[in-house]
Motif scaffolding. Structure first.
Motif, PDB file in Angstrom:
ATOM      1  N   VAL B  49     -26.326   4.854  -8.634  1.00  0.00           N
ATOM      2  CA  VAL B  49     -26.508   5.882  -7.613  1.00  0.00           C
ATOM      3  C   VAL B  49     -27.383   6.984  -8.208  1.00  0.00           C
ATOM      4  O   VAL B  49     -27.145   7.412  -9.339  1.00  0.00           O
ATOM      5  CB  VAL B  49     -25.147   6.435  -7.153  1.00  0.00           C
ATOM      6  CG1 VAL B  49     -25.335   7.606  -6.193  1.00  0.00           C
ATOM      7  CG2 VAL B  49     -24.322   5.331  -6.505  1.00  0.00           C
ATOM      8  N   ASP B  81     -22.926  15.766  -5.613  1.00  0.00           N
ATOM      9  CA  ASP B  81     -23.518  14.695  -4.797  1.00  0.00           C
ATOM     10  C   ASP B  81     -22.965  13.330  -5.211  1.00  0.00           C
ATOM     11  O   ASP B  81     -22.651  12.495  -4.361  1.00  0.00           O
ATOM     12  CB  ASP B  81     -25.046  14.687  -4.936  1.00  0.00           C
ATOM     13  CG  ASP B  81     -25.718  15.665  -3.983  1.00  0.00           C
ATOM     14  OD1 ASP B  81     -25.268  15.772  -2.830  1.00  0.00           O
ATOM     15  OD2 ASP B  81     -26.693  16.308  -4.395  1.00  0.00           O
ATOM     16  N   LYS B  85     -20.459  10.698  -2.956  1.00  0.00           N
ATOM     17  CA  LYS B  85     -20.864   9.309  -2.711  1.00  0.00           C
ATOM     18  C   LYS B  85     -19.897   8.299  -3.331  1.00  0.00           C
ATOM     19  O   LYS B  85     -20.134   7.096  -3.275  1.00  0.00           O
ATOM     20  CB  LYS B  85     -22.277   9.077  -3.253  1.00  0.00           C
ATOM     21  CG  LYS B  85     -23.358   9.985  -2.678  1.00  0.00           C
ATOM     22  CD  LYS B  85     -23.641   9.684  -1.222  1.00  0.00           C
ATOM     23  CE  LYS B  85     -22.947  10.625  -0.262  1.00  0.00           C
ATOM     24  NZ  LYS B  85     -23.234  10.343   1.152  1.00  0.00           N
ATOM     25  N   MET B 152     -20.837   2.535  -2.334  1.00  0.00           N
ATOM     26  CA  MET B 152     -21.273   3.921  -2.169  1.00  0.00           C
ATOM     27  C   MET B 152     -20.875   4.393  -0.782  1.00  0.00           C
ATOM     28  O   MET B 152     -21.053   3.677   0.204  1.00  0.00           O
ATOM     29  CB  MET B 152     -22.786   4.053  -2.363  1.00  0.00           C
ATOM     30  CG  MET B 152     -23.234   5.516  -2.404  1.00  0.00           C
ATOM     31  SD  MET B 152     -25.033   5.755  -2.609  1.00  0.00           S
ATOM     32  CE  MET B 152     -25.474   6.269  -0.926  1.00  0.00           C
ATOM     33  N   ILE B 153     -20.310   5.608  -0.700  1.00  0.00           N
ATOM     34  CA  ILE B 153     -19.923   6.170   0.599  1.00  0.00           C
ATOM     35  C   ILE B 153     -21.139   6.846   1.210  1.00  0.00           C
ATOM     36  O   ILE B 153     -21.775   7.681   0.580  1.00  0.00           O
ATOM     37  CB  ILE B 153     -18.775   7.175   0.440  1.00  0.00           C
ATOM     38  CG1 ILE B 153     -17.634   6.550  -0.366  1.00  0.00           C
ATOM     39  CG2 ILE B 153     -18.276   7.616   1.807  1.00  0.00           C
ATOM     40  CD1 ILE B 153     -16.656   7.563  -0.881  1.00  0.00           C
ATOM     41  N   ARG B 154     -21.446   6.468   2.412  1.00  0.00           N
ATOM     42  CA  ARG B 154     -22.648   6.960   3.081  1.00  0.00           C
ATOM     43  C   ARG B 154     -22.346   8.185   3.928  1.00  0.00           C
ATOM     44  O   ARG B 154     -21.204   8.500   4.214  1.00  0.00           O
ATOM     45  CB  ARG B 154     -23.219   5.847   3.975  1.00  0.00           C
ATOM     46  CG  ARG B 154     -23.553   4.534   3.247  1.00  0.00           C
ATOM     47  CD  ARG B 154     -24.877   4.654   2.543  1.00  0.00           C
ATOM     48  NE  ARG B 154     -25.863   5.217   3.456  1.00  0.00           N
ATOM     49  CZ  ARG B 154     -26.515   4.515   4.386  1.00  0.00           C
ATOM     50  NH1 ARG B 154     -26.329   3.218   4.507  1.00  0.00           N
ATOM     51  NH2 ARG B 154     -27.383   5.102   5.181  1.00  0.00           N
ATOM     52  N   ARG B 155     -23.392   8.881   4.358  1.00  0.00           N
ATOM     53  CA  ARG B 155     -23.232   9.892   5.411  1.00  0.00           C
ATOM     54  C   ARG B 155     -22.884   9.224   6.730  1.00  0.00           C
ATOM     55  O   ARG B 155     -22.228   9.807   7.580  1.00  0.00           O
ATOM     56  CB  ARG B 155     -24.540  10.651   5.622  1.00  0.00           C
ATOM     57  CG  ARG B 155     -24.800  11.702   4.614  1.00  0.00           C
ATOM     58  CD  ARG B 155     -25.984  12.534   5.054  1.00  0.00           C
ATOM     59  NE  ARG B 155     -26.248  13.533   4.038  1.00  0.00           N
ATOM     60  CZ  ARG B 155     -27.074  14.556   4.203  1.00  0.00           C
ATOM     61  NH1 ARG B 155     -27.728  14.690   5.343  1.00  0.00           N
ATOM     62  NH2 ARG B 155     -27.250  15.427   3.240  1.00  0.00           N
ATOM     63  N   LYS B 156     -23.406   8.054   6.892  1.00  0.00           N
ATOM     64  CA  LYS B 156     -23.120   7.294   8.096  1.00  0.00           C
ATOM     65  C   LYS B 156     -21.898   6.435   7.838  1.00  0.00           C
ATOM     66  O   LYS B 156     -21.632   6.054   6.696  1.00  0.00           O
ATOM     67  CB  LYS B 156     -24.338   6.473   8.503  1.00  0.00           C
ATOM     68  CG  LYS B 156     -24.317   5.007   8.237  1.00  0.00           C
ATOM     69  CD  LYS B 156     -25.590   4.373   8.774  1.00  0.00           C
ATOM     70  CE  LYS B 156     -25.465   2.853   8.690  1.00  0.00           C
ATOM     71  NZ  LYS B 156     -26.765   2.188   8.892  1.00  0.00           N
ATOM     72  N   ALA B 220     -19.082  10.422   3.986  1.00  0.00           N
ATOM     73  CA  ALA B 220     -18.850  11.621   3.174  1.00  0.00           C
ATOM     74  C   ALA B 220     -20.168  12.282   2.810  1.00  0.00           C
ATOM     75  O   ALA B 220     -21.214  11.621   2.755  1.00  0.00           O
ATOM     76  CB  ALA B 220     -18.089  11.265   1.891  1.00  0.00           C
ATOM     77  N   LEU B 221     -20.098  13.587   2.567  1.00  0.00           N
ATOM     78  CA  LEU B 221     -21.205  14.338   1.980  1.00  0.00           C
ATOM     79  C   LEU B 221     -20.632  15.579   1.315  1.00  0.00           C
ATOM     80  O   LEU B 221     -19.476  15.921   1.538  1.00  0.00           O
ATOM     81  CB  LEU B 221     -22.278  14.711   3.023  1.00  0.00           C
ATOM     82  CG  LEU B 221     -21.898  15.297   4.371  1.00  0.00           C
ATOM     83  CD1 LEU B 221     -21.222  16.634   4.252  1.00  0.00           C
ATOM     84  CD2 LEU B 221     -23.145  15.447   5.242  1.00  0.00           C
ATOM     85  N   ASP B 222     -21.423  16.201   0.480  1.00  0.00           N
ATOM     86  CA  ASP B 222     -20.945  17.466  -0.093  1.00  0.00           C
ATOM     87  C   ASP B 222     -21.579  18.617   0.665  1.00  0.00           C
ATOM     88  O   ASP B 222     -22.681  18.513   1.210  1.00  0.00           O
ATOM     89  CB  ASP B 222     -21.181  17.546  -1.602  1.00  0.00           C
ATOM     90  CG  ASP B 222     -22.626  17.803  -1.967  1.00  0.00           C
ATOM     91  OD1 ASP B 222     -23.514  17.307  -1.247  1.00  0.00           O
ATOM     92  OD2 ASP B 222     -22.865  18.473  -2.970  1.00  0.00           O
TER      93      ASP B 222
END
Lengths: 334, 334
Positions: B49, B81, B85, B152-156, B220-222
């Motif tokens: 990542v 970040d 993720k 990986m955790i996406r924004r979507k 997820a996002l920061d």
């Protein structure tokens, strides 16, 4: 951060969407630059090679340089580090720090140049950041590459019995910089001028030699600080004594023609830097194979010296073939 | 590039050797920063990542900010970040663009702060670049992390039926910035002032929640741009409608005390940004497991909303529980 005032701007998100997203389509894990991070696969028999180079306006380039040329150069200098390490390009991240006076036109031309460089180097954008600054324009790339496990070529590794080689020709960029600065008094034919400026603005990372470098190279680096300074880096890191034979250093036609009228330019050629050629050591008995590999790749490879017995450091044989008297700081005379 | 004039300087190589090399000893493939590139292993069941964040003096921080705090923050925002993720830190590269007025004292204090942050986040320097600039100080980090393949955790990824969560407390850094700028008129107790400034200068990336985020998080996002703006990013990228319940947004004691005397600061809290908390969606029926995971990690996790049926976007329920009237640009009123 959206740019406000000073120039027409789509803002940070608009510029990313319009100009940079198309550069990332080749990296599926860049997610069209819509996420906080990119994700990449590293094949299990490979290692990741990471290098970072930054350029600042007024320090590494001239304020009025063409945006497409700057894009080419910041990507090329990073690819050159990968090439010298024997790595194939994987992807790269880009940070642009832009004054508010930079408008969308500039960014569009920059992105177009970057696309051209991407195609030449077969690499794609994976992400980055765009910030505004009250200072000069600056550009930073972190490039990722791949090498087979334990095959990255180090600065260290040169051995007694190795010969010293360099790709391409040396000094063109340094002469091109003097031209761009108006610092050359002698007349220069238009074709020579164009060639030297192009060598300054559009360096050619020697990616086509990567596979052969991994086969033959015992130590390697790319020449950014100048041939003499970088060979000294290699000698000290490898803990060997290197001899550079000035007579053998490959020069382009335009450089040779300039030297005729101004022999003192030889110092510029040997110490000016920005060459982005690869200097490497390899067993002397592989010289013929290396020449063949260079021909195969369409890249000139010239033998310019060797490793000798002695304290770590660099000896320089001048044009008369005699050792020159160099202090610790570098170049003194021929 | 050696810094000349203006301040005491060991030069580029001296500074790297003295101040930065010790930060790279934890990465064998950084070769003590003596090579052109670093080499890293990526375990075969993991993906890489990559995230990049830059900060510029006068834009992202104040010119007189303490160098150790700046070092902490530039590393923390990049680690944040990775945390959002679901990635574990692997290593990072650093570019410092330093005005000539910056002396070795500053660089030493910066490197010391970076060392402190490295130990806190369990990550090491792998390389980078040091350049001089005629403009403001700027700092860029490209951080590398690892996630199990395809995790990986996406924004979507937010889905109908998901609840919306946030770590820690929101708005402290934005209030801390107002304090640092002298923009708050009411008196603030010394302990509250210290807390809010520390939240601005020393954000805490939620790395201890990474494993649980990978288990439960659908998106997820920061939070860097502000809770409202970043939730809107998540909603639009996930193509869902999110509801944020303002009453549920977790606030620290110092933030609550400030709000009593100045209720309009709620807008600063919800939109100010620089929180570096993680906002994430997860199935609503996992709320108890998530609370337990948060307790386990010593990180508060608060449910602040949910995904509802509707066009992609963000609804905000004000303090009275009624939907507020928001234009496309963001926050309007409560």
């Amino acid at each position: 951060m959206t740019s406000q005032g000073g120039a027409v701007s789509l803002g940070e998100f608009g510029r990313i969407e319009r100009f940079f997203r198309p550069l990332a389509v080749g990296v599926p894990g860049a997610f069209d630059l819509t996420d906080d991070a990119a994700v990449l696969d590293v094949p299990h028999d490979q290692q990741l090679v990471v290098t970072t180079d930054a350029m600042v306006s007024g320090v590494h380039f001239l304020p009025n340089d063409n945006p497409a040329d700057l894009a080419w150069k910041i990507l090329a200098v990073n690819m050159s580090d990968l090439a010298a390490k024997g790595a194939e390009p994987l992807a790269y991240s880009l940070v642009t720090s832009l004054p508010k006076s930079i408008g969308d036109d500039w960014v569009e031309a920059f992105a177009k140049g970057l696309g051209e460089a991407q195609r030449a180097f077969k690499v794609n954008l994976l992400g980055g950041d765009t910030v505004s600054t009250s200072g000069p324009l600056s550009l930073t790339i972190t490039a990722l590459g791949l090498v087979p496990r334990n095959r990255m070529i180090r600065r260290k590794g040169a051995k007694l019995g190795d010969a010293l080689f360099v790709t391409g020709s040396i000094g063109d960029a340094a002469l091109g910089l003097k031209l761009a600065q108006g610092a050359l008094t002698q007349p220069v034919p238009e074709a020579d001028r164009a060639y030297l400026l192009s060598r300054l603005r559009r360096p050619a990372p020697r990616l086509d030699l990567v596979a052969s470098l991994r086969v033959f190279g015992t130590a390697a680096l790319d020449i950014s600080d100048g041939l003499v300074a970088d060979l000294r880096h290699m000698a000290l890191t490898s803990k060997v004594r290197l001899v550079l034979d000035v007579q053998s250093v490959p020069l382009s036609g335009p450089a040779l023609r300039l030297l005729v009228g101004a022999p003192t330019l030889r110092r510029t050629i040997l110490t000016g830097g920005d060459d982005y050629e690869v200097a490497f050591t390899a067993p002397a008995d592989k010289a013929e194979d290396i020449a063949a590999a260079g021909q195969n790749a369409g890249i000139a490879v010239t033998r310019i010296g060797k490793v000798i017995d002695g304290e770590p450091g660099l000896d320089i044989l001048g044009l008369d073939g005699a050792e020159t008297d160099l202090g610790p700081g570098g170049w003194r005379h021929f």
